[in-house]
Design a protein around this motif. Sequence first.
Motif, mmCIF file in Angstrom:
data_model
loop_
_atom_site.group_PDB
_atom_site.id
_atom_site.type_symbol
_atom_site.label_atom_id
_atom_site.label_comp_id
_atom_site.label_asym_id
_atom_site.label_seq_id
_atom_site.Cartn_x
_atom_site.Cartn_y
_atom_site.Cartn_z
ATOM 1 N N TYR A 1 0.794 -1.148 0.021
ATOM 2 C CA TYR A 1 -0.001 -0.048 -0.144
ATOM 3 C C TYR A 1 0.922 1.330 0.040
ATOM 4 C CZ TYR A 1 -3.889 -3.190 0.909
ATOM 5 O OH TYR A 1 -4.745 -4.255 0.922
ATOM 6 N N ASN B 1 1.377 5.088 0.920
ATOM 7 C CA ASN B 1 0.978 6.317 1.709
ATOM 8 C C ASN B 1 1.503 7.565 1.320
ATOM 9 O OD1 ASN B 1 0.184 8.025 3.673
ATOM 10 N ND2 ASN B 1 0.456 6.421 5.400
ATOM 11 N N LYS C 1 -4.204 7.673 0.403
ATOM 12 C CA LYS C 1 -3.372 6.179 0.150
ATOM 13 C C LYS C 1 -4.129 5.446 -0.759
ATOM 14 C CE LYS C 1 -3.082 6.294 5.360
ATOM 15 N NZ LYS C 1 -3.710 5.639 6.661
ATOM 16 N N GLN D 1 -5.467 1.931 -2.370
ATOM 17 C CA GLN D 1 -6.690 0.782 -1.660
ATOM 18 C C GLN D 1 -6.631 -0.649 -2.497
ATOM 19 O OE1 GLN D 1 -8.789 1.819 0.710
ATOM 20 N NE2 GLN D 1 -7.776 3.863 0.571
#
Length: 247
Positions: free
Chosen positions: A166, A168, A173, A175
């Motif tokens: 993932y 950030n 962020k 998904q």
Amino acid sequence: MLGKLKASLGIGAAKVDTVLESMSVTQGDLLKGVVHIKGGDVEQTIDAIQLKLCTEVKVESDNGVSYQDFSLGALQVVTPFVIQANEHKQIPFELRLHDETPVTALNATKNQCHVWVETTLDIDFAIDPKDRDYLEVLPLPAVAKVINAVQSVGFSMVKADVEKGYLNGGHFKSQSGCYQEIEFRGGGFLNKKEIELSFIVAGNQIHCLAEVDRSHGLRDDQYVSFSLSRNASDSEISASVARIVSI
């Protein structure tokens, strides 16, 4: 009886072929096509037709680097039905590309980004017939303009791949469970740095996280994130790219 046994081993069994309306699509497009099923030598029950939007992701671990198929979305086209021997069925479908589908139409020296649609016939007690159709995924116009702007100031696109995990970016962020990295390298004595761009499309917003790696270890890697609308102006794009290349 012998025919059914052979079909369970994939000999003379039903076959599947997915025909897409277009093999070239843009991020977020609606993918349309028709699943063609040709009956085999005997009657068979098709429990489901599964369509999966897939990519290949890089996985880093203590044991090194490996690559895995990764599903970005799935669609079950029909409920169970019986297909007779030699019968031909055509089943249309529509599948929306996940917003985080990687771009594959990149002129990187080493482009490791692949996206495909995998079609599977689910048949009990048999080898499930499969079909794989690769897509060319084009960037949204604003994404393409960011990439072109980076290249226009002397950076070459050297590599593109998809990482498992993932992303950030602070105010955004990812998904999907994977994210794309597009790597650029500056040329010349005064421009020896690398830039990695990752784009996350979310509705009308395009988020970008840039990692800047300066050569010779003069500084730690630095990160810049920004967001643009899909119809961002050229001046907005230029200002965002200027923040990246000025580090």
